[in-house]
Design a protein around this motif. Structure first.
Motif: not given
Length: 144
Positions: A86-90, A141-144
C-alpha cells in the motif's frame, strides 16, 4: 544506480482513480513516451483488442520527478482482498504530536472530500484509508 519503479493499481474505472490519486499525491498525467504525441498513438503499437481503449488506463507522475510513477489499469474482476502493498501519504510539517495529528486529520478529510474513506485510526499515529475502489493506503506525518 537505484531502479525507478512504477506502482500499478488494478481498477474498474481508471479515470475515477486517476482523478483521486492526482488529488491525493499532487501528481499529473504522465506524457506519452517520445515520439508519440498521445497515449492513443502509443497504445496503437501494441496490437491490443478493439475494446481496450486509452481511457481504460491512466499513467501518472510526480511533477518534480521524485516519486514513483503510478499506472492505473482497468481489469475485469473487482478487488476481493486486502492489499499486500500500500501507499503511505506523508503529511509534511513540524510540531508536537497534537499538531501532527491535526495535520493527518485535515489531510484525511481532504481525501474523503475527493472520494476516499477512513477505515481506521491508529492511536493518533496514522489513518488507514481507502480510495474510491477500496485500495488501502495510510496517511501519516513525516518524521518529527
Amino acid at each position: 544506480m537505484a531502479a525507478r519503479i512504477t506502482l500499478t493499481l488494478d481498477s474498474t474505472d481508471a479515470q475515477v482513480l486517476a482523478t483521486f490519486w492526482k488529488t491525493a499525491l499532487g501528481y499529473i498525467d504522465k506524457p506519452p513516451p517520445p515520439p508519440f504525441a498521445t497515449r492513443a498513438e502509443w497504445l496503437a503499437q501494441f496490437d491490443l483488442p478493439e475494446d481496450d481503449l486509452p481511457e481504460h488506463g491512466a499513467w501518472l507522475c510526480d511533477p518534480e520527478g521524485v516519486g514513483p510513477y503510478l499506472s492505473i489499469l482497468n481489469v475485469p474482476e473487482p478487488k476481493t482482498a486486502k492489499n499486500r502493498l500500500h501507499i503511505d501519504i506523508r503529511v509534511p510539517g513540524h510540531g508536537g504530536p497534537d499538531e501532527r495529528w491535526a495535520r493527518i486529520r485535515a489531510e484525511a478529510e481532504r481525501l474523503v472530500q475527493a472520494g476516499g474513506r477512513v477505515l481506521a485510526e491508529d492511536d493518533q499515529h496514522h489513518m488507514v484509508m481507502a480510495d474510491p475502489e477500496g485500495n488501502e493506503f495510510c496517511v501519516a506525518a513525516t518524521a518529527a
